[in-house]
Design an enzyme around this catalytic site. Structure first.
Site, PDB file in Angstrom:
ATOM      1  N   TRP A  81      -5.962  25.385  -7.275  1.00 26.67           N
ATOM      2  CA  TRP A  81      -5.185  24.708  -8.127  1.00 26.67           C
ATOM      3  C   TRP A  81      -5.850  23.376  -8.525  1.00 26.67           C
ATOM      4  CZ3 TRP A  81      -2.492  19.942  -8.345  1.00 26.67           C
ATOM      5  CH2 TRP A  81      -1.583  19.837  -9.257  1.00 26.67           C
ATOM      6  N   LYS A 496      15.080  26.097 -12.350  1.00 23.74           N
ATOM      7  CA  LYS A 496      14.461  27.471 -12.180  1.00 23.74           C
ATOM      8  C   LYS A 496      13.985  27.780 -13.761  1.00 23.74           C
ATOM      9  CE  LYS A 496      13.687  28.415  -8.991  1.00 23.74           C
ATOM     10  NZ  LYS A 496      13.915  27.302  -7.783  1.00 23.74           N
TER      11      LYS A 496
HETATM   12  O1  M6R Z   1       7.403  23.936   0.405  1.00 25.83           O
HETATM   13  P1  M6R Z   1       8.345  22.777   0.162  1.00 25.83           P
HETATM   14  O2  M6R Z   1       9.785  23.407   0.124  1.00 25.83           O
HETATM   15  O3  M6R Z   1       8.267  21.513   0.570  1.00 25.83           O
HETATM   16  O4  M6R Z   1       8.077  22.822  -1.790  1.00 25.83           O
HETATM   17  C1  M6R Z   1       8.801  21.903  -2.331  1.00 25.83           C
HETATM   18  C2  M6R Z   1       8.769  22.043  -3.832  1.00 25.83           C
HETATM   19  O5  M6R Z   1       7.491  21.819  -4.254  1.00 25.83           O
HETATM   20  C3  M6R Z   1       9.546  23.299  -4.283  1.00 25.83           C
HETATM   21  O6  M6R Z   1      10.842  23.519  -3.872  1.00 25.83           O
HETATM   22  C4  M6R Z   1       9.399  23.631  -5.707  1.00 25.83           C
HETATM   23  O7  M6R Z   1      10.072  22.829  -6.482  1.00 25.83           O
HETATM   24  C5  M6R Z   1       9.628  25.131  -6.220  1.00 25.83           C
HETATM   25  N1  M6R Z   1       8.648  25.639  -7.049  1.00 25.83           N
HETATM   26  C6  M6R Z   1      10.794  25.036  -6.830  1.00 25.83           C
HETATM   27  O8  M6R Z   1      11.194  26.601  -7.190  1.00 25.83           O
END
Ligand code: M6R
Length: 623
Positions: A81, A496
């Site tokens: 990334w 989403k």
């Molecule tokens: O691994 P984490 O739960 O800490 O990640 C947090 C966010 O990066 C993650 O929830 C992100 O918003 C998702 N892509 C949402 O679908």
């Protein structure tokens, strides 16, 4: 953000793997971490052989098919990334140094790379990429041939002493077939133990096809693997220990299982994700037994404030938790995005409980916020889905969600499992502090126990909302409204849609509508409204029904998520999706599901890769 895999095996074992097969399999499973480019380097016939290519892993596989690599027992692989330098072939990892004898891959950001680069350039080094990684490789190569006199582990020790920032580095050298050396600071790395072969991965999915024996590595550690040994030290070379654990899921649970995408499969996994998160956490009398928490009941009973730290979807889980925990425990709960928290001198002390929520357990912003809060004396509790990850390891307590591996970048089952875990935490605190009678806790647990079947009911009727999604594939913008616990659900529904369908989507508190957002409503603007139960809090339902009428009067196309039996909404909705009756505070576990199905189906109808949306990565390990 990047996915990293390393392998040291031997041809003398019963099953001798080709390093390339192990690396490609690992990268396939880790590709969700980043898919701007992929690359591998193997050690064979006394030389390093490397291939790398911009774009998804398939591009690398095509490249290798055209220019095959020799069979090898040692190698490293990377899926990227992009941070420093765009997603090109040249910036793809591995990066070579020491005249092509050494290869390195990296996850993270080396903050002081510019100064080191200038120093190396002054000494005559030249660079082919714009990456910070190539600078670290060049530094390692220089130290290997000078101060470390051909000792790759020592060279790594000397190199990391010069580096600032966050990094997991893996290196191989042609002089050392059968050896991979790795270092980690503020970036994930897990060791996998095999029989006559050892593995390294950003997480266990990097080697789950080969072993379920894993070792959690600590902060600032160096690990050297050979086929039969692994040696862990700190950055100064002092012996260190890792914590061994067994991965409690198998490779099959990280497969699509007949679904078109991981995201769709994970949406359908949700009855199990919620049920498994509840499993074994209360007894027959409704008494919660969260033995795994490492904070004593006495300390938990004393807390005067909870601060939830999280990002993205996990932060919306925290917002749902606020309503439930404040209602059940009468403790103030603040929910803060991790990246905002530590830059505003927050007021936390030893009576503050920090609850971090992270699916990956590696989100850098959340990790840094937790560390900051710990320094201020706060107790830290991690709600996490990933065993062996950094945030729970560094927290005073951990409450694991049991959603199983979540591969799609868009979080779904982890969200419902996180909400479930926060309910358990809230009920446990209420039990400790005597805020609820045991009978009340038992009743709420019984309601929670019915949720998996109710989610299944929604999934069984999924086609109702999927057909609407397919018809709406061309809409340019969708708004989402909710109140109370429906507000974070609206925010999550919008997120989403943004992340996988690339459609402009906004979530609003329905009460905020008249303070500005209603100006956005024009003819045929689709507006989802998450309606509270008509049996719930006084007037909340009627207020949201009024909000539906307000947007409809201005031309909106209203799509309503309501509780079964709510006939009041029918007259004002173009479409209604009913969810089964459930207590208001638990409603997000149901109302979220149709919105997930909507986004997944709409993005699929547009022909997008819902599992790997553009510009995103699953685990955000840079700030
Ligand atoms: O691994 P984490 O739960 O800490 O990640 C947090 C966010 O990066 C993650 O929830 C992100 O918003 C998702 N892509 C949402 O679908």
């Amino acid at each position: 953000m990047c996915g990293i895999v390393g392998y040291a095996g031997t041809s003398s074992r019963v099953v001798d793997h080709d390093a390339l097969d192990v690396l490609i399999e690992g990268l396939r499973r880790l590709e969700y971490r980043g898919y701007d480019s992929a690359g591998v380097a193997v050690v064979a016939d006394g030389a390093i052989h490397s291939r790398k290519k911009a774009g998804k892993l398939a591009n690398l596989e095509n490249e290798i098919a055209e220019a095959p690599l020799p069979k090898s027992m040692t190698g490293i692989g990377h899926t990227r990334w992009a941070t420093h330098g765009g997603p090109s072939d040249g910036n793809a990892h591995p990066h070579l140094a020491d005249g092509g004898k050494l290869a390195m891959i990296h996850n993270g950001i080396i903050e002081n790379f510019a100064g080191i680069k200038a120093e190396l350039v002054a000494e005559g080094a030249t660079f082919l990429s714009e990456t910070d990684t190539e600078v670290a490789a060049a530094l390692l190569g220089k130290l290997y041939t000078t101060e470390a006199a051909g000792d790759l582990t020592l060279a790594m020790q000397l190199a990391v002493a010069r580096l600032e920032g966050a990094f997991t580095l893996l290196a191989v050298h042609e002089d050392h077939p059968g050896v991979v050396v790795a270092a980690r600071r503020n970036s994930p790395l897990v060791l996998g133990l095999g029989d006559g072969e050892n593995f390294l991965g950003s997480d266990v999915s990097g080697f789950i096809d080969f072993t379920r024996r894993a070792v959690e590595l600590g902060q600032d550690q160096i690990v050297t693997i050979t086929p039969d040994t692994h040696t862990i030290t700190d950055f100064q070379g002092n012996p260190a220990e890792g914590k061994e654990f067994t991965v409690d899921w198998d490779a099959a649970s990280a497969e699509k299982g007949g679904f078109a995408s991981f995201m769709e499969k994970e949406i359908y996994d949700q009855p199990a994700a919620v049920a498994d998160t509840l499993l074994g956490r209360s007894d027959a009398n409704g008494r919660l037994t969260l033995d795994e928490l490492r904070i004593s009941p006495e300390e938990l009973a004393k807390i005067s404030k909870i601060v939830v730290l999280a990002c993205g979807t996990s932060a919306y889980a925290g917002s749902v938790a606020k309503y439930a925990i404040e209602s059940w425990c009468r403790i103030p709960v603040e929910v803060e995005l991790s990246h905002e928290f530590r830059y505003r001198e927050p007021i936390v002390d030893e009576n503050t409980l920090i609850v971090s929520i992270s699916q990956s357990g590696e989100t850098m912003d959340t990790l840094m916020a937790v560390r900051y809060a710990k320094e201020q004396g706060a107790k830290t509790l991690s709600i996490c889905n990933t065993n062996g990850s950094t945030i729970p390891r560094e927290s005073d307590a951990a409450l694991y969600t049991h959603a199983g591996p979540e591969i799609a970048v868009a979080s779904t089952k982890a969200f419902l499992a996180q909400i479930t875990a926060t309910y358990l935490l809230g009920l446990y605190l209420a039990q400790l502090r005597g805020n609820l009678f045991q009978g009340q806790i038992k009743d709420i647990l019984a309601d929670l126990g019915k949720i998996p079947a109710k989610i299944q009911d929604i999934l069984d009727r999924g086609e109702e909302i999927k057909s609407v999604a397919r018809k709406m594939a061309q809409v340019p913008s969708v708004l989402f409204l909710g109140r109370h616990v429906g507000y974070p659900v609206a925010m999550e529904g919008a997120l989403k849609l943004k992340e996988i369908a690339y459609i402009h989507a906004e979530g609003f508190a329905a009460g905020e509508l008249k303070h500005g957002p209603i100006a956005l409503i024009e003819q045929d603007q689709p507006v989802f409204v998450v309606v509270p139960s008509p049996r719930g809090r006084d007037s909340l339902h009627s207020k949201v029904v009024s909000n539906i009428q307000e947007v409809r009067a201005r031309g909106a196309n209203t799509l309503v998520i309501a509780e079964s039996g709510d006939e009041d909404v029918r007259a004002y909705a173009e479409f209604v999706f009913y969810v089964p009756e459930t207590p208001t505070l638990l409603m997000p576990l149901l109302t979220t599901v149709p919105l997930q199905l909507f986004a997944c189906e709409l993005a699929s109808a547009k022909g997008y890769d819902v599992d790997q949306p553009r510009n995103l990565a699953k685990s955000v390990t840079v700030e």
